[in-house]
Structures are given as C-alpha cells and as structure tokens.
Design a protein around this motif. Sequence first.
Motif, PDB file in Angstrom:
ATOM      1  N   MET A 194     -24.329  -3.817  15.425  1.00 23.08           N
ATOM      2  CA  MET A 194     -24.108  -4.097  14.044  1.00 23.08           C
ATOM      3  C   MET A 194     -22.612  -4.327  14.093  1.00 23.08           C
ATOM      4  SD  MET A 194     -26.567  -4.181  12.262  1.00 23.08           S
ATOM      5  CE  MET A 194     -26.092  -3.907  10.566  1.00 23.08           C
ATOM      6  N   PRO A 195     -22.102  -5.420  13.282  1.00 24.88           N
ATOM      7  CA  PRO A 195     -20.597  -5.441  13.121  1.00 24.88           C
ATOM      8  C   PRO A 195     -19.602  -4.349  12.849  1.00 24.88           C
ATOM      9  CG  PRO A 195     -21.656  -6.725  11.485  1.00 24.88           C
ATOM     10  CD  PRO A 195     -22.868  -6.184  12.303  1.00 24.88           C
ATOM     11  N   ARG A 245     -19.739  -1.591  13.897  1.00 25.70           N
ATOM     12  CA  ARG A 245     -19.319  -0.763  15.127  1.00 25.70           C
ATOM     13  C   ARG A 245     -18.127  -1.520  15.815  1.00 25.70           C
ATOM     14  NH1 ARG A 245     -24.887   0.257  15.922  1.00 25.70           N
ATOM     15  NH2 ARG A 245     -25.073  -1.190  17.406  1.00 25.70           N
ATOM     16  N   ASN A 246     -18.346  -2.856  15.667  1.00 26.44           N
ATOM     17  CA  ASN A 246     -17.171  -3.434  16.233  1.00 26.44           C
ATOM     18  C   ASN A 246     -15.904  -3.719  15.774  1.00 26.44           C
ATOM     19  OD1 ASN A 246     -19.136  -4.193  18.264  1.00 26.44           O
ATOM     20  ND2 ASN A 246     -19.859  -5.835  17.330  1.00 26.44           N
ATOM     21  N   GLY A 260     -16.647  -9.683  11.074  1.00 20.07           N
ATOM     22  CA  GLY A 260     -17.533  -9.738  12.043  1.00 20.07           C
ATOM     23  C   GLY A 260     -17.392  -8.817  13.445  1.00 20.07           C
ATOM     24  N   GLU A 300     -22.848 -12.485  11.733  1.00 14.46           N
ATOM     25  CA  GLU A 300     -22.857 -11.509  12.712  1.00 14.46           C
ATOM     26  C   GLU A 300     -24.107 -10.651  12.729  1.00 14.46           C
ATOM     27  OE1 GLU A 300     -21.061  -9.516  15.972  1.00 14.46           O
ATOM     28  OE2 GLU A 300     -20.290 -11.261  15.204  1.00 14.46           O
ATOM     29  N   VAL A 301     -24.470 -10.283  11.683  1.00 17.48           N
ATOM     30  CA  VAL A 301     -25.919  -9.299  11.603  1.00 17.48           C
ATOM     31  C   VAL A 301     -27.015  -9.972  11.919  1.00 17.48           C
ATOM     32  CG1 VAL A 301     -27.118  -7.913   9.815  1.00 17.48           C
ATOM     33  CG2 VAL A 301     -24.667  -7.862   9.783  1.00 17.48           C
ATOM     34  N   GLY A 318     -25.832 -10.143  16.005  1.00 17.24           N
ATOM     35  CA  GLY A 318     -25.911  -8.906  16.173  1.00 17.24           C
ATOM     36  C   GLY A 318     -27.439  -8.303  16.846  1.00 17.24           C
ATOM     37  N   HIS A 319     -28.286  -9.232  16.527  1.00 16.48           N
ATOM     38  CA  HIS A 319     -29.543  -8.864  17.384  1.00 16.48           C
ATOM     39  C   HIS A 319     -29.956  -9.634  18.374  1.00 16.48           C
ATOM     40  CE1 HIS A 319     -30.788  -6.247  13.758  1.00 16.48           C
ATOM     41  NE2 HIS A 319     -30.439  -7.109  13.151  1.00 16.48           N
ATOM     42  N   PRO A 362     -21.364  -9.864  23.041  1.00 16.66           N
ATOM     43  CA  PRO A 362     -20.677 -10.467  21.995  1.00 16.66           C
ATOM     44  C   PRO A 362     -19.275 -11.171  22.651  1.00 16.66           C
ATOM     45  CG  PRO A 362     -20.501  -8.096  22.311  1.00 16.66           C
ATOM     46  CD  PRO A 362     -21.520  -8.403  23.043  1.00 16.66           C
TER      47      PRO A 362
END
Length: 252
Positions: free
Chosen positions: A1-2, A4-5, A95, A235-236, A240-241, A246
Amino acid sequence: MPIRNIAVGRPEETYHPDALKAALAEFFSTLIFVFAGEGSGMAFNKLTDNGSTTPAGLVAAALAHGFGLFVAVSVGANISGGHVNPAVTFGAFVGGNITLLRGILYWIAQLLGSTVACLLLKFGTGGLTTSAFSLSSGVSVWNAFVLEIVMTFGLVYTVYATAIDPKKGNIGILAPIAIGFIVGANILAGGAFDGASMNPAVSFGPALVSWSWDNHWVYWAGPLIGGGLAGLIYEVFFIGHSSHEPLPTADY
C-alpha cells in the motif's frame, strides 16, 4: 500500500548533488512551459485586442500549453522525472514515489521557474501584464474548485499510467505526448470557465508578477486534491497489488 511507501527523506537529500540537479531541471522545465503558455496568451491579446478569451484564443492556449508541456516534460524526464507541476509532485509523493524533502525542492524550483518566466515576459514585452488566472462570469469558486480537481485528476492519472507505472513498457516513450495532450484537451474543456490551470506553479507566477490574487486558493487546493487523489487511486488499485517491483524514488 502507498501509505507504507510515503517517506519524509533524509536531511542530506536536500543538498545532495542529484537532488539539486533534479530541482534545477524542474526550474528550467517550468520556465520553458510557463514562458510558452503565458507568452502565447499575451501575444494573442496584443494581436487581437484581448482575443485570448475568444474561441480562437482558447484553441491557441490549448496548443501552446500542450506543445510547451510536451517539450518541458521531455527535457526534464531523464533528470527529475519531468514533473513541471506541484500537483504532479504531490501526487507522486502520495503514491510513495518521491520523498517529502525532494518534493519540497521540486516545489521551490517550479515556483521560481514560473516566476522568472513571467518576469522575463514582462520585461521582453515592454511591460505588458502577465494575466493571472480568473473565473469567468457566472462561474463560482466552487464550480472552479471542482473543475480543477477533475482536470488535474485526469492529468496526474495520465502521468502515473504513462510515466510512473513500472508496467508501462514501451508506452513510456509516449508519456510527454500523452501528458501534453491531456493538458491541451482540458484547456479546451475548462479554459472558458476558470482558465484550466491544473498547475499551482502556472497560476503562481502570473499572480505574483501582476500582484493579482483573486480566488488564488482555488488554483492550489483544486489541483493538489485532484493530483493527490489520482496518485493514491492509481497506486492502490493498479500498482499496489501488482507483482512488479515499485518504481525506485530515484527514478522519478
């Protein structure tokens, strides 16, 4: 998930040579874009007696901004990612594709580039006024606010799909063209209502040089919300998936 980034970044990033080079690239790219876009409007006004508000003026603005952005993104892509827009930078940050500190560097460079472009235009045209963005008759600030959100969402979504997405493949070559096209199309769609900024830097330079701040907040809040939503959603749901790695921050 963004989420966390998302990263603030290290303080030394603000003076790292690569980050400073990227900020300088954003300065020149934004200067090129604003000089072409704002200058076309000033030229059209001079030649047609305030004809920039006519249908022909709207088409001219769309072409000038589309062509100018195509070049600006192209010349900055290999150095900074070619954001040329605080809303794009904010979308990339949301993102998780750029750190906060690097993003702030980009913002400063973009705002300075826009301001210098407008100062050069004012000097080069013998003191003609740089036109700040304004609302057309019958258009409320909330109408413009929604328009800026939607148009900037489309712009930043396009940036993600063609330039940031690690699955982009060969379509990445077309990113500057696609980004220029969506800006030109949005100007044709929304330019008659609020000028179709989609870019706080593009709004900031003319407003500062002409010292005209009417409803200026719309041209910040709308693009930042639209850009942030586009970055988060793309991003999600589309990055993300994915099983792909990334995109590294340094690459964009």
